[in-house]
Design a protein around this motif. Structure first.
Motif, PDB file in Angstrom:
ATOM      1  N   MET A 176     -52.110  39.278  13.646  1.00 12.42           N
ATOM      2  CA  MET A 176     -52.158  38.717  14.995  1.00 12.42           C
ATOM      3  C   MET A 176     -52.220  39.838  16.033  1.00 12.42           C
ATOM      4  SD  MET A 176     -49.364  36.063  16.642  1.00 12.42           S
ATOM      5  CE  MET A 176     -49.566  34.945  15.240  1.00 12.42           C
ATOM      6  N   LEU A 177     -52.901  39.612  17.161  1.00  9.52           N
ATOM      7  CA  LEU A 177     -52.915  40.567  18.254  1.00  9.52           C
ATOM      8  C   LEU A 177     -51.490  40.827  18.727  1.00  9.52           C
ATOM      9  CD1 LEU A 177     -55.903  39.255  20.427  1.00  9.52           C
ATOM     10  CD2 LEU A 177     -55.866  41.298  18.985  1.00  9.52           C
ATOM     11  N   MET A 178     -51.201  42.083  19.061  1.00 18.02           N
ATOM     12  CA  MET A 178     -49.831  42.436  19.427  1.00 18.02           C
ATOM     13  C   MET A 178     -49.329  41.623  20.618  1.00 18.02           C
ATOM     14  SD  MET A 178     -48.138  46.042  20.706  1.00 18.02           S
ATOM     15  CE  MET A 178     -47.785  46.750  19.119  1.00 18.02           C
ATOM     16  N   ARG A 179     -50.143  41.467  21.651  1.00 17.69           N
ATOM     17  CA  ARG A 179     -49.690  40.727  22.832  1.00 17.69           C
ATOM     18  C   ARG A 179     -49.271  39.314  22.460  1.00 17.69           C
ATOM     19  NH1 ARG A 179     -53.720  39.749  27.871  1.00 17.69           N
ATOM     20  NH2 ARG A 179     -54.821  38.622  26.226  1.00 17.69           N
ATOM     21  N   THR A 180     -50.081  38.639  21.675  1.00 18.30           N
ATOM     22  CA  THR A 180     -49.750  37.279  21.234  1.00 18.30           C
ATOM     23  C   THR A 180     -48.505  37.280  20.368  1.00 18.30           C
ATOM     24  OG1 THR A 180     -52.103  36.711  21.258  1.00 18.30           O
ATOM     25  CG2 THR A 180     -50.626  35.243  20.040  1.00 18.30           C
ATOM     26  N   ALA A 181     -48.399  38.276  19.494  1.00 17.21           N
ATOM     27  CA  ALA A 181     -47.241  38.367  18.601  1.00 17.21           C
ATOM     28  C   ALA A 181     -45.954  38.548  19.387  1.00 17.21           C
ATOM     29  CB  ALA A 181     -47.436  39.521  17.625  1.00 17.21           C
ATOM     30  N   ILE A 182     -45.976  39.385  20.411  1.00 16.39           N
ATOM     31  CA  ILE A 182     -44.767  39.625  21.210  1.00 16.39           C
ATOM     32  C   ILE A 182     -44.388  38.373  21.995  1.00 16.39           C
ATOM     33  CG2 ILE A 182     -43.820  40.912  23.165  1.00 16.39           C
ATOM     34  CD1 ILE A 182     -45.391  43.344  22.146  1.00 16.39           C
ATOM     35  N   LEU A 183     -45.364  37.733  22.616  1.00 19.03           N
ATOM     36  CA  LEU A 183     -45.070  36.512  23.377  1.00 19.03           C
ATOM     37  C   LEU A 183     -44.503  35.428  22.477  1.00 19.03           C
ATOM     38  CD1 LEU A 183     -48.208  36.399  25.709  1.00 19.03           C
ATOM     39  CD2 LEU A 183     -45.859  36.892  26.399  1.00 19.03           C
ATOM     40  N   ASN A 184     -45.107  35.242  21.317  1.00 20.56           N
ATOM     41  CA  ASN A 184     -44.587  34.253  20.366  1.00 20.56           C
ATOM     42  C   ASN A 184     -43.180  34.636  19.892  1.00 20.56           C
ATOM     43  OD1 ASN A 184     -46.981  32.876  20.590  1.00 20.56           O
ATOM     44  ND2 ASN A 184     -47.777  33.486  18.584  1.00 20.56           N
ATOM     45  N   GLY A 185     -42.987  35.948  19.667  1.00 21.30           N
ATOM     46  CA  GLY A 185     -41.685  36.414  19.219  1.00 21.30           C
ATOM     47  C   GLY A 185     -40.598  36.205  20.242  1.00 21.30           C
ATOM     48  N   ILE A 186     -40.912  36.413  21.507  1.00 24.32           N
ATOM     49  CA  ILE A 186     -39.920  36.183  22.574  1.00 24.32           C
ATOM     50  C   ILE A 186     -39.570  34.704  22.669  1.00 24.32           C
ATOM     51  CG2 ILE A 186     -39.525  36.283  25.065  1.00 24.32           C
ATOM     52  CD1 ILE A 186     -41.209  38.856  25.093  1.00 24.32           C
ATOM     53  N   GLU A 187     -40.578  33.842  22.567  1.00 22.07           N
ATOM     54  CA  GLU A 187     -40.311  32.400  22.589  1.00 22.07           C
ATOM     55  C   GLU A 187     -39.430  31.993  21.400  1.00 22.07           C
ATOM     56  OE1 GLU A 187     -40.917  30.359  24.905  1.00 22.07           O
ATOM     57  OE2 GLU A 187     -42.585  31.141  26.095  1.00 22.07           O
ATOM     58  N   ALA A 188     -39.707  32.565  20.229  1.00 25.87           N
ATOM     59  CA  ALA A 188     -38.887  32.266  19.050  1.00 25.87           C
ATOM     60  C   ALA A 188     -37.464  32.766  19.244  1.00 25.87           C
ATOM     61  CB  ALA A 188     -39.516  32.897  17.805  1.00 25.87           C
ATOM     62  N   ALA A 189     -37.316  33.946  19.846  1.00 22.43           N
ATOM     63  CA  ALA A 189     -35.986  34.495  20.113  1.00 22.43           C
ATOM     64  C   ALA A 189     -35.216  33.611  21.092  1.00 22.43           C
ATOM     65  CB  ALA A 189     -36.116  35.916  20.665  1.00 22.43           C
ATOM     66  N   ASN A 190     -35.914  33.101  22.092  1.00 22.62           N
ATOM     67  CA  ASN A 190     -35.260  32.218  23.061  1.00 22.62           C
ATOM     68  C   ASN A 190     -34.742  30.953  22.383  1.00 22.62           C
ATOM     69  OD1 ASN A 190     -34.560  31.595  25.858  1.00 22.62           O
ATOM     70  ND2 ASN A 190     -36.096  29.976  25.702  1.00 22.62           N
ATOM     71  N   ARG A 191     -35.561  30.376  21.510  1.00 20.58           N
ATOM     72  CA  ARG A 191     -35.126  29.171  20.793  1.00 20.58           C
ATOM     73  C   ARG A 191     -33.917  29.473  19.907  1.00 20.58           C
ATOM     74  NH1 ARG A 191     -40.768  28.605  20.263  1.00 20.58           N
ATOM     75  NH2 ARG A 191     -40.707  29.428  18.132  1.00 20.58           N
ATOM     76  N   ALA A 192     -33.926  30.647  19.270  1.00 20.95           N
ATOM     77  CA  ALA A 192     -32.827  31.005  18.375  1.00 20.95           C
ATOM     78  C   ALA A 192     -31.523  31.154  19.140  1.00 20.95           C
ATOM     79  CB  ALA A 192     -33.157  32.299  17.634  1.00 20.95           C
ATOM     80  N   VAL A 193     -31.563  31.767  20.312  1.00 19.51           N
ATOM     81  CA  VAL A 193     -30.343  31.925  21.113  1.00 19.51           C
ATOM     82  C   VAL A 193     -29.895  30.577  21.658  1.00 19.51           C
ATOM     83  CG1 VAL A 193     -29.305  33.061  23.110  1.00 19.51           C
ATOM     84  CG2 VAL A 193     -30.903  34.329  21.659  1.00 19.51           C
ATOM     85  N   LEU A 194     -30.849  29.754  22.091  1.00 22.39           N
ATOM     86  CA  LEU A 194     -30.495  28.397  22.541  1.00 22.39           C
ATOM     87  C   LEU A 194     -29.823  27.613  21.419  1.00 22.39           C
ATOM     88  CD1 LEU A 194     -33.572  27.258  24.669  1.00 22.39           C
ATOM     89  CD2 LEU A 194     -31.189  27.190  25.417  1.00 22.39           C
ATOM     90  N   ASP A 195     -30.322  27.790  20.201  1.00 21.39           N
ATOM     91  CA  ASP A 195     -29.792  27.042  19.056  1.00 21.39           C
ATOM     92  C   ASP A 195     -28.377  27.458  18.675  1.00 21.39           C
ATOM     93  OD1 ASP A 195     -32.073  25.549  18.890  1.00 21.39           O
ATOM     94  OD2 ASP A 195     -32.951  26.650  17.212  1.00 21.39           O
ATOM     95  N   LEU A 196     -27.901  28.595  19.194  1.00 19.97           N
ATOM     96  CA  LEU A 196     -26.504  28.953  18.959  1.00 19.97           C
ATOM     97  C   LEU A 196     -25.575  27.884  19.534  1.00 19.97           C
ATOM     98  CD1 LEU A 196     -26.519  32.797  19.766  1.00 19.97           C
ATOM     99  CD2 LEU A 196     -26.330  31.721  17.516  1.00 19.97           C
ATOM    100  N   GLY A 197     -26.042  27.250  20.613  1.00 20.84           N
ATOM    101  CA  GLY A 197     -25.323  26.109  21.171  1.00 20.84           C
ATOM    102  C   GLY A 197     -23.994  26.429  21.825  1.00 20.84           C
TER     103      GLY A 197
END
Length: 271
Positions: A87-108
């Motif tokens: 995957m292109l790095m820019r897309t990979a980083i944006l997707n990774g940040i969104e995934a990180a946000n969901r993971a922290v939200l899921d800590l609840g």
């Protein structure tokens, strides 16, 4: 991948990555009884590319350290998968940040963290900002070629020209942050790509550095000399400011993390 968390004592690493030299440092705030809430990472993304990260768990909120670690861990996992998928790095980083946000939200548990990311691909760099940690690219003569904007009332005021950098450092609302990872309304501030010139220095830092050292001081320290020496000067000055409050200089005890990266100069063409 290299991760620093400086949980109880200072942690410092030097390594070669993305065709350049990197020095990273993290330490807990002086006289702090709880652990360092910063997490620092350098993640390879192919032979000449890397993703540099500083995450600062939100003080005063639950599990700040867990939030910063979770964000970095999930970003790394997402980037590793993206690399396998070419995957292109820019897309990979944006997707990774969104995934990180969901993971922290899921800590609840209401945990949150800032996240500053710099993607390095060959000589191109791009910054991705959530919160008030900072990224800079500084030329050897001191020219600022890239600077992220802090997502805070004072950061916006500086950007709009209502405050200068010096006044912002002493402002009563300096500590307020308006954008975090781990929130439903998290937003990613993605900058334009910048081409690194010979001897440009890349800096990422948590506010333990930027709330205690003026921008012009940081620029003067990192623009020349060794990265190791620059990290030593920055951290020594920040520690001195934290431990000796003065009306003339900033003084905000806090966890402190910094990454410095530099590529060697371009080879000259044969005559």
């Amino acid at each position: 991948m290299t991760i620093l968390d400086g949980a109880r004592t200072a942690d410092q690493r030097s390594l070669s990555i993305a065709g350049g030299e990197l020095v990273a440092y993290s330490c807990v705030a002086p006289d702090k009884e709880t652990e360092n809430e910063d997490t620092v990472a350098a993640i390879e993304y192919g032979p000449a590319a890397a993703v540099l990260v500083v995450a600062d768990g939100a003080g005063g909120l639950p599990a700040g350290k867990r939030a910063s670690q979770m964000a970095v861990t999930e970003l790394r996992r997402s980037l590793q998968q993206a690399q396998e998928d070419t995957m292109l790095m820019r897309t990979a980083i944006l997707n990774g940040i969104e995934a990180a946000n969901r993971a922290v939200l899921d800590l609840g548990n209401g945990a949150a963290t800032t996240l500053t990311v710099v993607g390095i691909e060959g000589r191109n760099v791009r910054a991705y900002q959530i919160g008030d940690s900072e990224a800079l690219v500084v030329g050897q003569r001191g020219r600022v070629r890239l600077q992220t904007m802090a997502h805070s009332p004072t950061g916006f005021a500086v950007e709009a020209g209502f405050l200068d950098q010096r006044a912002a450092l002493h402002h009563a609302e300096r500590h307020l942050v308006s954008n975090f990872l781990g929130t439903a309304d998290m937003r990613i501030d993605m900058g334009a790509a910048v081409e690194l010139q010979s001897r440009d220095t890349v800096l990422l830092a948590s506010d333990g550095l930027t709330d205690n050292i003026h921008l012009h001081e940081t620029i003067e320290i990192i623009r020349k000399g060794s990265l190791q020496g620059a990290v030593e000067q920055l951290t020594r000055l920040a520690a001195r400011r934290m431990s000796a409050e003065s009306g003339n200089q900033p003084s905000k005890p806090d966890d402190l993390s910094v990454i410095l990266f530099r590529k060697p100069g371009k080879a000259k063409k044969p005559q």
